[in-house]
Design an enzyme around this catalytic site. Structure first.
Site, PDB file in Angstrom:
ATOM      1  N   LYS A  52      26.732  33.352 106.726  1.00  0.00           N
ATOM      2  CA  LYS A  52      27.992  32.616 106.914  1.00  0.00           C
ATOM      3  C   LYS A  52      28.882  32.799 105.689  1.00  0.00           C
ATOM      4  O   LYS A  52      30.094  33.016 105.809  1.00  0.00           O
ATOM      5  CB  LYS A  52      27.695  31.123 107.145  1.00  0.00           C
ATOM      6  CG  LYS A  52      27.053  30.848 108.503  1.00  0.00           C
ATOM      7  CD  LYS A  52      26.537  29.419 108.656  1.00  0.00           C
ATOM      8  CE  LYS A  52      25.852  29.239 110.017  1.00  0.00           C
ATOM      9  NZ  LYS A  52      25.265  27.911 110.225  1.00  0.00           N
ATOM     10  N   GLN A  96      23.801  22.586 106.943  1.00  0.00           N
ATOM     11  CA  GLN A  96      22.883  23.407 107.740  1.00  0.00           C
ATOM     12  C   GLN A  96      21.720  22.546 108.246  1.00  0.00           C
ATOM     13  O   GLN A  96      21.125  21.767 107.491  1.00  0.00           O
ATOM     14  CB  GLN A  96      22.370  24.584 106.891  1.00  0.00           C
ATOM     15  CG  GLN A  96      21.526  25.592 107.645  1.00  0.00           C
ATOM     16  CD  GLN A  96      22.287  26.356 108.722  1.00  0.00           C
ATOM     17  OE1 GLN A  96      23.488  26.558 108.637  1.00  0.00           O
ATOM     18  NE2 GLN A  96      21.583  26.784 109.759  1.00  0.00           N
ATOM     19  N   ASP A 119      31.393  22.328 112.395  1.00  0.00           N
ATOM     20  CA  ASP A 119      30.290  22.540 113.331  1.00  0.00           C
ATOM     21  C   ASP A 119      30.537  21.833 114.666  1.00  0.00           C
ATOM     22  O   ASP A 119      29.820  22.084 115.640  1.00  0.00           O
ATOM     23  CB  ASP A 119      28.990  21.974 112.738  1.00  0.00           C
ATOM     24  CG  ASP A 119      28.085  23.043 112.148  1.00  0.00           C
ATOM     25  OD1 ASP A 119      28.064  24.159 112.693  1.00  0.00           O
ATOM     26  OD2 ASP A 119      27.399  22.740 111.156  1.00  0.00           O
TER      27      ASP A 119
END
Ligand code: GUN
Length: 286
Positions: A52, A96, A119
């Site tokens: 990412k 994460q 997200d």
């Protein structure tokens, strides 16, 4: 043979669009900033996070990594989130998953301001998705799947879509996006009875179960569009490990379209994270 729908190629197109949008933002004095928070040392998470960040650098997003030890207290993580929420240089915050067991992931996700929730996991963004409001940030993997589907499905209305997997990250939000496009959506999971027959009805079949080769050739209707979300590491015959999807691709030559693993949904997830970050920066710039 099934058409292979290359996510890596489409992700590269998205990256080049984003470079243009980021150049426009630069003219207004804004550089998109992404904070990536990684707690503990889950090896797969480390790989995903570094991918990412490399992708962010390619398009001109500044990414700032916060690595915390596996025994970090929840209060400490929440304090970091509060600081990132207040930081005007940060437009997107990604924590994460999975988080270590002493941390309640839902409390952490709730603490991210919805406007920076790239997200799309905050309840406000989940709620906007479920009402079809269109104004929220949408989870990256389902968004990537929809962009792939839009390349090959001219009209979603009335199609039978079957989603295998009911996760909050993929299955549930993707089912909502397909429903919004007026598909008839069936969400299946580990307890579903008669899964092969249900899968065989699908015009659009999405495998997001996290189970290597679960979807066999005889689960797939001829001509179906098959999206393989699985990323499973298995031991190869040569003793080396390799990555395979949830679909037994070698049995699916009769599908209409199939996404490869690797090079399918994975790069799209990352491209959509970058897109969400740029969208968040554009909105914050007014
Ligand atoms: N872990 C597995 N997939 C994801 C994702 O899309 N976002 C985050 N934050 N963690 C993940």
């Amino acid at each position: 043979m099934a058409e292979i729908l290359r996510g890596d190629v489409i992700a590269a197109e998205i990256e080049s669009e984003l470079r243009g949008r980021i150049a426009q933002l630069a003219g207004r004095g804004v550089t998109p900033g992404l904070a990536v928070v990684l707690v503990g040392d889950d090896p797969a998470s480390h790989v995903y996070v570094s991918r990412k960040q490399r992708a962010a650098a390619r398009v001109g997003i500044v990414s700032v990594e916060h690595r915390l030890p596996g025994d970090t207290a929840q209060a400490e993580l929440l304090a970091l989130i509060a600081a990132l929420n207040a930081d005007p240089a940060i437009h997107g915050i990604l924590v994460q998953l999975p988080l270590p067991p002493q941390i309640a992931a839902d409390e952490v996700l709730d603490a991210i301001v919805p406007a920076k929730d790239v997200d799309g996991f905050h309840p406000v963004n989940v709620g906007r998705l479920s009402t079809g409001a269109g104004s929220g940030l949408v989870p990256c993997t389902p968004l990537g799947c929809m962009i792939l589907l839009e390349k090959v499905v001219p009209d979603f209305r009335g199609l039978d879509a079957v989603v295998i997997g009911k996760s909050n990250i993929v299955g549930k939000p993707l089912a909502l996006l397909l429903l919004e496009r007026e598909c008839t959506v069936t969400v299946t999971h580990i307890r579903t009875r008669g899964l092969p027959e249900i899968a065989r009805r699908a015009d659009i079949l999405v495998a997001a179960a996290g189970s290597a080769g679960l979807v066999r050739g005889d689960w797939v209707k001829p001509g179906a569009v098959v999206i393989d979300v699985g990323i499973n590491r298995i031991a190869g015959e040569d003793g080396k490990s390799r990555i395979v999807g949830d679909v037994a691709a070698d049995e699916c030559g009769h599908a209409g379209v199939l996404t490869p693993v690797p090079g399918g949904v994975g790069p799209m997830t990352i491209a959509c994270l970058l897109r969400n970050t740029v969208d968040a920066a554009v909105r914050s710039a007014g």
